[in-house]
Design a protein around this motif. Sequence first.
Motif, PDB file in Angstrom:
ATOM      1  N   GLU A 245      80.963  49.811  28.220  1.00  0.00           N
ATOM      2  CA  GLU A 245      80.488  49.546  29.579  1.00  0.00           C
ATOM      3  C   GLU A 245      81.679  49.267  30.472  1.00  0.00           C
ATOM      4  N   SER A 246      81.656  49.923  31.618  1.00  0.00           N
ATOM      5  CA  SER A 246      82.666  49.636  32.626  1.00  0.00           C
ATOM      6  C   SER A 246      82.004  48.828  33.728  1.00  0.00           C
ATOM      7  N   VAL A 247      82.787  48.455  34.743  1.00  0.00           N
ATOM      8  CA  VAL A 247      82.190  47.754  35.876  1.00  0.00           C
ATOM      9  C   VAL A 247      81.113  48.614  36.526  1.00  0.00           C
TER      10      VAL A 247
ATOM     11  N   ARG B 195      78.391  39.322  25.749  1.00  0.00           N
ATOM     12  CA  ARG B 195      79.351  39.939  26.680  1.00  0.00           C
ATOM     13  C   ARG B 195      78.795  41.183  27.353  1.00  0.00           C
TER      14      ARG B 195
ATOM     15  N   ARG C 231      71.831  45.371  33.215  1.00  0.00           N
ATOM     16  CA  ARG C 231      71.725  45.958  34.550  1.00  0.00           C
ATOM     17  C   ARG C 231      70.273  46.049  35.006  1.00  0.00           C
TER      18      ARG C 231
ATOM     19  N   VAL D   6      86.790  44.156  21.094  1.00  0.00           N
ATOM     20  CA  VAL D   6      85.572  43.470  21.530  1.00  0.00           C
ATOM     21  C   VAL D   6      85.936  42.283  22.425  1.00  0.00           C
ATOM     22  N   GLU D   7      87.016  41.585  22.058  1.00  0.00           N
ATOM     23  CA  GLU D   7      87.465  40.432  22.841  1.00  0.00           C
ATOM     24  C   GLU D   7      88.288  40.852  24.057  1.00  0.00           C
ATOM     25  N   ASP D   8      88.852  42.021  24.007  1.00  0.00           N
ATOM     26  CA  ASP D   8      89.758  42.452  25.082  1.00  0.00           C
ATOM     27  C   ASP D   8      89.496  43.906  25.453  1.00  0.00           C
ATOM     28  N   PRO D   9      88.309  44.183  26.026  1.00  0.00           N
ATOM     29  CA  PRO D   9      87.934  45.575  26.306  1.00  0.00           C
ATOM     30  C   PRO D   9      88.887  46.264  27.284  1.00  0.00           C
TER      31      PRO D   9
ATOM     32  N   PHE E 225      79.010  43.159  35.370  1.00  0.00           N
ATOM     33  CA  PHE E 225      80.059  42.230  34.976  1.00  0.00           C
ATOM     34  C   PHE E 225      80.562  41.557  36.253  1.00  0.00           C
TER      35      PHE E 225
ATOM     36  N   GLU F 223      80.860  47.702  22.190  1.00  0.00           N
ATOM     37  CA  GLU F 223      80.120  47.388  20.963  1.00  0.00           C
ATOM     38  C   GLU F 223      80.497  48.426  19.917  1.00  0.00           C
TER      39      GLU F 223
ATOM     40  N   ASP G   9      87.281  50.114  35.083  1.00  0.00           N
ATOM     41  CA  ASP G   9      87.594  48.913  34.309  1.00  0.00           C
ATOM     42  C   ASP G   9      86.536  48.672  33.246  1.00  0.00           C
ATOM     43  N   ILE G  10      86.961  48.665  31.988  1.00  0.00           N
ATOM     44  CA  ILE G  10      86.018  48.507  30.885  1.00  0.00           C
ATOM     45  C   ILE G  10      85.850  47.027  30.567  1.00  0.00           C
ATOM     46  N   VAL G  11      84.590  46.603  30.480  1.00  0.00           N
ATOM     47  CA  VAL G  11      84.293  45.174  30.357  1.00  0.00           C
ATOM     48  C   VAL G  11      83.547  44.817  29.080  1.00  0.00           C
ATOM     49  N   PHE G  12      83.062  45.811  28.358  1.00  0.00           N
ATOM     50  CA  PHE G  12      82.279  45.514  27.157  1.00  0.00           C
ATOM     51  C   PHE G  12      82.350  46.682  26.196  1.00  0.00           C
TER      52      PHE G  12
ATOM     53  N   VAL H 128      79.104  51.633  22.114  1.00  0.00           N
ATOM     54  CA  VAL H 128      78.645  51.430  23.485  1.00  0.00           C
ATOM     55  C   VAL H 128      79.838  50.941  24.287  1.00  0.00           C
TER      56      VAL H 128
ATOM     57  N   ALA I 265      79.133  51.396  34.864  1.00  0.00           N
ATOM     58  CA  ALA I 265      77.982  51.888  34.119  1.00  0.00           C
ATOM     59  C   ALA I 265      78.212  51.775  32.625  1.00  0.00           C
ATOM     60  N   ALA I 266      77.122  51.976  31.880  1.00  0.00           N
ATOM     61  CA  ALA I 266      77.196  52.009  30.420  1.00  0.00           C
ATOM     62  C   ALA I 266      77.312  53.458  29.976  1.00  0.00           C
TER      63      ALA I 266
END
Lengths: 122, 372
Positions: free
Chosen positions: A57-59, B296, B300, A81-84, B323, A39, A34-37, A55, A61-62
């Motif tokens: 980031e998932s739940v 956002r 870590r 960006v608002e809806d990764p 997150f 950039e 699941d991707i959360v961020f 960049v 790792a980056a």
Amino acid sequence: MSDVKYTEEHEWLRVEGDEVVVGITEHAAEQLGDIVFIELPEVGTEVSKDDEVVVIESVKAASDILAPIDGEITEVNEPLVEDPGKVNEDPLNDAWFFKIKPSDPSQMDDYMSEAEYKDLIS
Amino acid sequence: MSDLIQLPLHELHVEQGGKMVGFAGYEMPVQYAAGVMKEHLHTRAAAGLFDVSHMGQVILHGDPATIGAAFEALMPVAVLGLGEGRQRYGLLTNDDGGILDDLMFANRGDHLFVVVNAACKADDIAHMRAAMPGVEVEEITDRALLALQGPGAEAALAALAPDVTAMRFMDVRTVTILGAECWVSRSGYTGEDGFEISIPAAKAEEIARALLSDHSVLPIGLGARDSLRLEAGLCLYGHDIDTTTSPVEAALQWAIQKARRPGGDRAGGFPGEARIFRDLTEGAPRKRVGLRPQGRAPMREGVPLFADDATTDQIGAITSGAFGPTIGAPVAMGYVPVDKAADGITLSAELRGKRAAIDTAPLPFTPANFKR
């Protein structure tokens, strides 16, 4: 029909006119979880092949998305960006990351066809 | 993965789509097909079943009223006075007042039942044997340990063992489930109501399958276990607490009962008494706090913290961060100097070479839903 190539970094590259649209494959999205961020780079940035441009980031790792070719970033997919999470839902269409105008289009020749990529991940 | 130990429920995890990874020497499911986000949210909304069989299960044989004194010599925690059928959180400390491990211990009548972290269990057991020569310390290796967590946990377990509904938070009982003698505690590490169930290994799969047959119960991997405990403000040993952090710095002074504090009936007499008493009476120099990045981007473990964007003297660091699916935003914990530990102080964090604002915040991030 558009011309799509694949990288070993699990990016897809779709040629549209004189630009290349870059996203990640379903396989990559699934592996990331699941991707959360996200950039994104700035439009107008000149990048070199293998520069870290996105960049992600998932739940878990980056990770980075590398520029597949030299060129200029001409457009970014700002709504991501608002809806990764879109990257998990529709990585091949809606969830492209950026468009790049290649300075050396022949760099595209190094990349895999869909069949070659499918072999890689199988 | 040949050097990793497989646990009794290995085949069930694989069958359920578990993605198996190495963790503390064991092959464990980090997630299932649903993914970390859905597993996390499902646990808070319904119920999740976690295999935590890698954790150490230890019996300290003897009447808790007798052996409790020996165990109290290892922890700044009251063991004597813990009633039969009750469980408590404990901390093994070292001579410097640092934390060797955190654990749960229960008074089960003729013994204390202790659950310790997987990565620490060999050292913990050696330490307990060396420090308590008169107490038989038995490692239990023929039992699985499952955690059933979430608001639907009670109904799901009660379908197999109706009397668990009478248990309150931190009660322990021996319960017969599908004919097997199970040691059940009403506890967990997610901030939700739930149970931890020690099951004879041979019956573990049958009981796990029975619980999973309840439509409200999903299998949950280590990934969601980590984000759930982080939102609940709970420490992960080796990350948020270790041999350098004192219990007071870690904001775990609630685990030190009055009887063990200065002036108490059984004050002191545990490793690291000097530092821990000093921290209790004078305050610790630093403190574990909740942290909320303003942006956002998740921050870590290891991300350095500064007083503001202009300064370059590091004042602290993030020890856990991710997150938070329930919060819908990144959350973290870390250590800061006490003068920066109040809620709502904006600090500066360095992420990928850039500074970003992060605020101190109260813990837990999500309210605890225990059945008191």
